[in-house]
Every structure is written in C-alpha cells, then in structure tokens.
Design an enzyme around this catalytic site. Structure first.
Site, PDB file in Angstrom:
ATOM      1  N   VAL A 100       0.841  -1.209   0.000  1.00 37.65           N
ATOM      2  CA  VAL A 100       0.000   0.000   0.000  1.00 37.65           C
ATOM      3  C   VAL A 100       0.874   1.256   0.000  1.00 37.65           C
ATOM      4  O   VAL A 100       0.360   2.371   0.014  1.00 37.65           O
ATOM      5  CB  VAL A 100      -0.956  -0.009   1.225  1.00 37.65           C
ATOM      6  CG1 VAL A 100      -1.959  -1.153   1.093  1.00 37.65           C
ATOM      7  CG2 VAL A 100      -0.227  -0.109   2.552  1.00 37.65           C
ATOM      8  N   ASP A 101       2.215   1.060  -0.031  1.00 35.18           N
ATOM      9  CA  ASP A 101       3.080   2.239  -0.138  1.00 35.18           C
ATOM     10  C   ASP A 101       3.196   2.628  -1.617  1.00 35.18           C
ATOM     11  O   ASP A 101       2.746   1.894  -2.497  1.00 35.18           O
ATOM     12  CB  ASP A 101       4.468   1.945   0.490  1.00 35.18           C
ATOM     13  CG  ASP A 101       5.234   0.848  -0.266  1.00 35.18           C
ATOM     14  OD1 ASP A 101       5.681  -0.118   0.389  1.00 35.18           O
ATOM     15  OD2 ASP A 101       5.378   0.950  -1.500  1.00 35.18           O
ATOM     16  N   HIS A 116      -4.216  -4.430  -2.698  1.00 30.09           N
ATOM     17  CA  HIS A 116      -4.677  -4.162  -1.334  1.00 30.09           C
ATOM     18  C   HIS A 116      -4.852  -2.678  -1.076  1.00 30.09           C
ATOM     19  O   HIS A 116      -4.771  -2.229   0.062  1.00 30.09           O
ATOM     20  CB  HIS A 116      -3.695  -4.793  -0.328  1.00 30.09           C
ATOM     21  CG  HIS A 116      -3.770  -6.284  -0.331  1.00 30.09           C
ATOM     22  ND1 HIS A 116      -2.815  -7.086   0.267  1.00 30.09           N
ATOM     23  CD2 HIS A 116      -4.664  -7.123  -0.879  1.00 30.09           C
ATOM     24  CE1 HIS A 116      -3.151  -8.356   0.089  1.00 30.09           C
ATOM     25  NE2 HIS A 116      -4.263  -8.410  -0.598  1.00 30.09           N
TER      26      HIS A 116
END
Ligand code: NAD
Ligand code: APR
Length: 250
Positions: A100-101, A116
């Site tokens: 999610v970065d 995600h």
C-alpha cells in the site's frame, strides 16, 4: 536446476508480483517476518479490519498515519528501481503489488496494480467518496498514537485509509487485470511475499498453471513445486539488479 537469466531477456510478457519484502530494504516493516513483522507486534484484528475502525477509529487512523508517514520518509530501494528499469527492457511488464506504499511509483513504475489499496487513497467510511484534501505530513507519530480521522466534506463521515482490510473484497478491476496478466505471461517474478493471504496468493499459481516460468525471490527459501518454478534466496535489493545485469548486461 538454476534459473537461467536468458529467460528474462527472452520473455514476451513478465508479471512482477510483489509483497512487503520488496519494501523491507527501504526500512518499511513487513508483516510476517519473525520478530520484526507487524503482525508479530500488533493484532491485525485490532487494526486491519472494518470492525476495528468502527470500535476505535482514532487508533486505526493513527496506526495507518504512522505507516503512511513512515512510507513518505522512506526511499525506493534498488529492488523498486530494478523493477522500474526492467519495464524498459522487456516487451510487456505488468506490476502487481500487495503493498500500500507508493515506492514502486516513486521508483518510476507506471500502471501499478494495487491489490490491497493504497495509503495515498483515503476515502469516507460512510459514503465511500475519495477524500481529496491534503493529509498532513508532520513527523511520524509514535506507533499506536491515536489520531482523530478527518471528516468527509460531503457527509461528515469519518475518513478511513484506502487499504483493503482483512475480510474485505479486493478492488475488482485490479484483481481481474492481475489474474488476466498471470494467465498471459510467460515469466512471473514473485518478490518478497509470504504468499499466505488470499486471493492475492493465487497469482503465481495461475501463472504456473498457464505454462509460465515462476521465480521466487525471498531471503526465506520458498517451497518450490513444478519443473518451471525456481527460487533465488536472498534480498530483492541485491538479487534483482544482479538478475538484470546477467540478462541485459547492464
Ligand atoms: P487471511 O488468509 O486471514 O486473509 C484472507 C482475507 O484477507 C481474505 O478475505 C482476503 O480477501 C483478505 N485480504 C484482502 N486484502 C487484504 C489485506 N490487504 N490485508 C489483509 N488481508 C487481506 O490472512 P492471514 O494472513 O491468514 O491472516 C492472518 C495473519 O495475520 C496470519 O499470518 C497471522 O500471522 C496474522 N495474525 C497475527 C495475529 C497477532 O496477534 N500477531 C493475530 C491474528 C492474525
Ligand atoms: N527481499 C525480499 N523478500 C524479503 C525481504 C527482502 N529484503 N525481506 C523480507 N522478505 C520476505 C519475507 O521472507 C517474507 O516472506 O518478504 C515476505 C514478506 O511477507 P509478509 O510480511 O507476509 O508480507 P506480504 O506477503 O506482502 O503480506 C501479504 O498480508 O496482512 C496482509 O495487507 C497485508 O498485503 C499484505 C498481505
């Protein structure tokens, strides 16, 4: 049998499937590494579910703010950069991530499929509208600090992180495109994932079932099954640049 780097040079369509391990050398903790993994230090049921957010929105928002601001302070590492470089050397590359970065994007990768979600895509928990106001980027808060989530300008609902929590459905379009790429590719690199979370964990298996060669890159040896499945044991930030040098002489 050793993985032959020629397969990378000769590939028509490469899928790169990444997990938290590809960001480990940027200083971002993984989830399941012994001792340092986030799920060894925190209980996902208290932080990574919609019920947890309903119970204590400030705790959950604070935890994701800690992760978001840590990611903002991190830099892409040689693994992220090698993946962005690889896209220039093969006819087609599809990058699918569970992370999610935004380190893949900051390394130059485009059209990243985030299965995600993303820390940079908050939305309203009530009306689901994207939250477009700038989020503060002060110092990284103490992990576990409670931070009241912002309010939705449309319905005054609480803003939630734009990540997929346990038990939530994955973004349909990203998952569909990821499965289609896995079916079409002739080589899949699985980089830095423990492969325990469904349905993302299906992707390397789908590629293998459709005749692709699969290469796992992980410091932990991955159980290999099948004649076209290989493993390189080590850090992605070391293995991927070396693999590109061996395949493309650069
Ligand atoms: P899981 O198999 O329970 O996850 C499957 C569900 O996760 C599916 O519904 C899937 O759709 C959903 N999912 C989708 N996106 C996700 C995302 N971004 N993050 C998480 N799940 C997502 O996953 P799991 O790995 O088996 O969950 C349990 C894990 O969490 C175990 O690895 C365990 O180590 C850890 N855990 C740790 C603690 C603790 O206190 N340390 C407690 C419970 C679980
Ligand atoms: N290079 C390559 N792999 C690494 C490195 C590294 N430098 N450091 C650690 N790893 C490996 C670990 O050995 C482990 O197998 O990365 C893997 C990380 O696995 P997890 O921590 O389980 O992360 P991930 O597979 O991405 O988890 C999947 O679970 O909770 C959810 O949302 C979360 O998207 C995540 C999903």
């Amino acid at each position: 049998m050793e993985f032959n780097a020629d397969r990378l040079r000769e590939a028509r369509h490469v899928v790169v499937f990444t997990g938290a391990g590809v960001s480990a050398e940027s200083g971002i903790p993984t989830f399941r590494d012994a001792l340092t993994g986030l799920w060894e230090r925190f209980d996902p049921a208290e932080l990574a579910t919609a019920d947890a957010f309903r119970r204590d929105p400030a705790l959950v928002w604070g935890w994701y703010e800690w992760r978001r601001r840590k990611a903002l302070q991190a830099q892409p590492n040689p693994a992220h950069r090698a993946i962005a470089e690889l896209a220039r050397w093969v006819p087609k590359l599809t990058l699918v991530t569970q992370n999610v970065d935004d380190l893949h994007e900051r390394a130059g990768s485009r059209d990243v499929l985030h299965l995600h979600g993303s820390l940079s895509a908050p939305r309203c928990f009530a009306c689901a509208r994207p939250y477009r106001q700038a989020l503060p980027v002060p110092d990284v808060p103490e992990v576990g600090a409670r931070i009241e989530p912002p309010r939705c300008p449309h319905c005054n609902g609480k803003i939630r992180p734009g990540v997929v929590w346990f038990g939530e459905a994955l973004p349909e379009k990203a998952l569909r495109e990821a499965f289609a790429a896995a079916r079409d590719c002739d080589l899949l690199l699985s980089v830095g994932t423990s492969g325990v979370v469904q349905p993302a964990a299906q992707i390397p298996l789908i590629a293998q079932e459709n005749g692709a060669t699969v290469l796992h890159i992980n410091p932990q040896p991955v159980l290999l099954g099948g004649e076209r499945v290989f493993g390189l044991v080590g850090k992605a930030g070391e293995i991927l640049p070396d693999l590109l040098r061996r395949a493309f002489g650069r």
